[in-house]
Scaffold this motif. Sequence first.
Motif, mmCIF file in Angstrom:
data_model
loop_
_atom_site.group_PDB
_atom_site.id
_atom_site.type_symbol
_atom_site.label_atom_id
_atom_site.label_comp_id
_atom_site.label_asym_id
_atom_site.label_seq_id
_atom_site.Cartn_x
_atom_site.Cartn_y
_atom_site.Cartn_z
ATOM 1 N N ILE A 21 -10.343 1.158 -2.374
ATOM 2 C CA ILE A 21 -10.373 0.686 -3.764
ATOM 3 C C ILE A 21 -9.715 -0.685 -3.881
ATOM 4 C CG2 ILE A 21 -9.527 1.169 -6.104
ATOM 5 C CD1 ILE A 21 -11.887 2.920 -5.230
ATOM 6 N N LEU A 22 -8.585 -0.875 -3.194
ATOM 7 C CA LEU A 22 -7.938 -2.192 -3.218
ATOM 8 C C LEU A 22 -8.828 -3.255 -2.576
ATOM 9 C CD1 LEU A 22 -4.234 -1.306 -2.352
ATOM 10 C CD2 LEU A 22 -5.163 -2.020 -4.559
ATOM 11 N N GLY A 23 -9.567 -2.883 -1.537
ATOM 12 C CA GLY A 23 -10.490 -3.819 -0.913
ATOM 13 C C GLY A 23 -11.668 -4.164 -1.802
ATOM 14 N N ILE A 24 -12.142 -3.190 -2.572
ATOM 15 C CA ILE A 24 -13.264 -3.440 -3.479
ATOM 16 C C ILE A 24 -12.869 -4.445 -4.553
ATOM 17 C CG2 ILE A 24 -14.677 -2.369 -5.288
ATOM 18 C CD1 ILE A 24 -14.775 0.140 -3.505
ATOM 19 N N PHE A 25 -11.671 -4.296 -5.086
ATOM 20 C CA PHE A 25 -11.232 -5.189 -6.149
ATOM 21 C C PHE A 25 -10.574 -6.467 -5.643
ATOM 22 C CE2 PHE A 25 -11.425 -1.089 -8.425
ATOM 23 C CZ PHE A 25 -12.362 -1.471 -9.369
ATOM 24 N N GLY A 26 -10.533 -6.648 -4.332
ATOM 25 C CA GLY A 26 -10.102 -7.922 -3.767
ATOM 26 C C GLY A 26 -8.613 -8.110 -3.602
ATOM 27 N N LEU A 37 -15.004 2.450 3.451
ATOM 28 C CA LEU A 37 -13.667 3.030 3.524
ATOM 29 C C LEU A 37 -13.377 3.904 2.304
ATOM 30 C CD1 LEU A 37 -11.292 2.988 5.460
ATOM 31 C CD2 LEU A 37 -10.353 1.091 4.175
ATOM 32 N N ALA A 38 -13.806 3.480 1.133
ATOM 33 C CA ALA A 38 -13.595 4.270 -0.080
ATOM 34 C C ALA A 38 -14.409 5.563 -0.044
ATOM 35 C CB ALA A 38 -13.952 3.451 -1.313
#
Length: 67
Positions: A21-26, A37-38
């Motif tokens: 989730i942190l990777g999706i939102f940058g 990953l999510a």
Amino acid sequence: MIKILGIILTVGGAIALVMGILGIFGSIALMLSPWALAIIGFIFFISGISLIKRRKDTEDIEAEKKT
């Protein structure tokens, strides 16, 4: 043994889900696709929770056989 595996899957899935989730939102840069990953984290988290809730542990099964 089954509950230990469920706890490991739950904790690992939660970590992967949060990182995804942190990777999706940058907020965090990952080497893997954040969507993958999510999704993997979600699957592991749900399977770990269901193992903890639904399955009897091996010690419980052996105790029922003895009685």
